[in-house]
Design an enzyme around this catalytic site. Sequence first.
Site, PDB file in Angstrom:
ATOM      1  N   GLY A 239      37.458  28.779  -0.724  1.00  0.00           N
ATOM      2  CA  GLY A 239      38.807  28.759  -0.161  1.00  0.00           C
ATOM      3  C   GLY A 239      38.816  28.608   1.349  1.00  0.00           C
ATOM      4  O   GLY A 239      37.822  28.882   2.030  1.00  0.00           O
TER       5      GLY A 239
ATOM      6  N   HIS B 171      42.546  23.616   6.977  1.00  0.00           N
ATOM      7  CA  HIS B 171      43.575  23.162   7.907  1.00  0.00           C
ATOM      8  C   HIS B 171      43.492  23.855   9.267  1.00  0.00           C
ATOM      9  O   HIS B 171      44.380  23.700  10.097  1.00  0.00           O
ATOM     10  CB  HIS B 171      44.968  23.344   7.293  1.00  0.00           C
TER      11      HIS B 171
END
Length: 211
Positions: free
Chosen positions: A75, A144
């Site tokens: 993740g 991101h």
Amino acid sequence: MSRVNDLLELAGRAKGFMPRDEGLALYRHALTLGEQVPKGTWLEVGAWCGKSALYLGAAAEATKSLLYSLDHHHGSEENQEGWEHFDPTLVDPADGRLNTLPTWQRTIASAQLEASVVGLVGDSSIIASHFAQPLNLLFIDGGHALDVARADFAAWAPKVVREGLLLIHDVFPDPRDGGSAPYEIYQAALDSRQFHDVASEGSLRVLRRGP
Ligand code: SAH
Ligand code: MG
């Protein structure tokens, strides 16, 4: 129902953050490219649970291309506990870390896409530094954070062949809509003059390599 319709239907129901219209655009642009250049080598940075891999995989299978679906499967920052996109069902009780690899594997296996979608498990920059194959298609949808997105662009975009496609997800001109890093690398791609705009759908940008 046709094979492609089945896959797009599965993709629509898969766990993940890819809106349907953007996923279908991903599929269509990949399919068009694959029809022009069959048996291509494609790579996505950011696999998560396999949703975008189903959209791209449907096009890969139809054009005898191969999609590498890369992720360390722990993740991004924004997926960790306390952040916006945390999903406790994806935590591995053995070590308390996120692990999306079992879900990704089940997604690809249940779609019977194992001949067209191959997982690369590890850090994007490390794999890129040893990855020598030219890419006909690159989809950037990894972390991101600014340094992570910049590193993905710097490491992978130079591998895209002339006439190849670069797709970038989560490009929001206003950072409040989802962070500014994908927008920044999209601008960097245009500023480099190595890529030009072909199309967009929602937060998906499609660029082609070449003047
Ligand atoms: N493309 C997927 C969503 C990807 S989410 C879909 O649409 O279904 C972003 C993913 O990038 C996360 O799974 C995270 O683990 C991965 N990621 C973030 N930084 C990474 C890095 N440095 N190397 C490999 N994977 C990374
Ligand atoms: Mg995304």
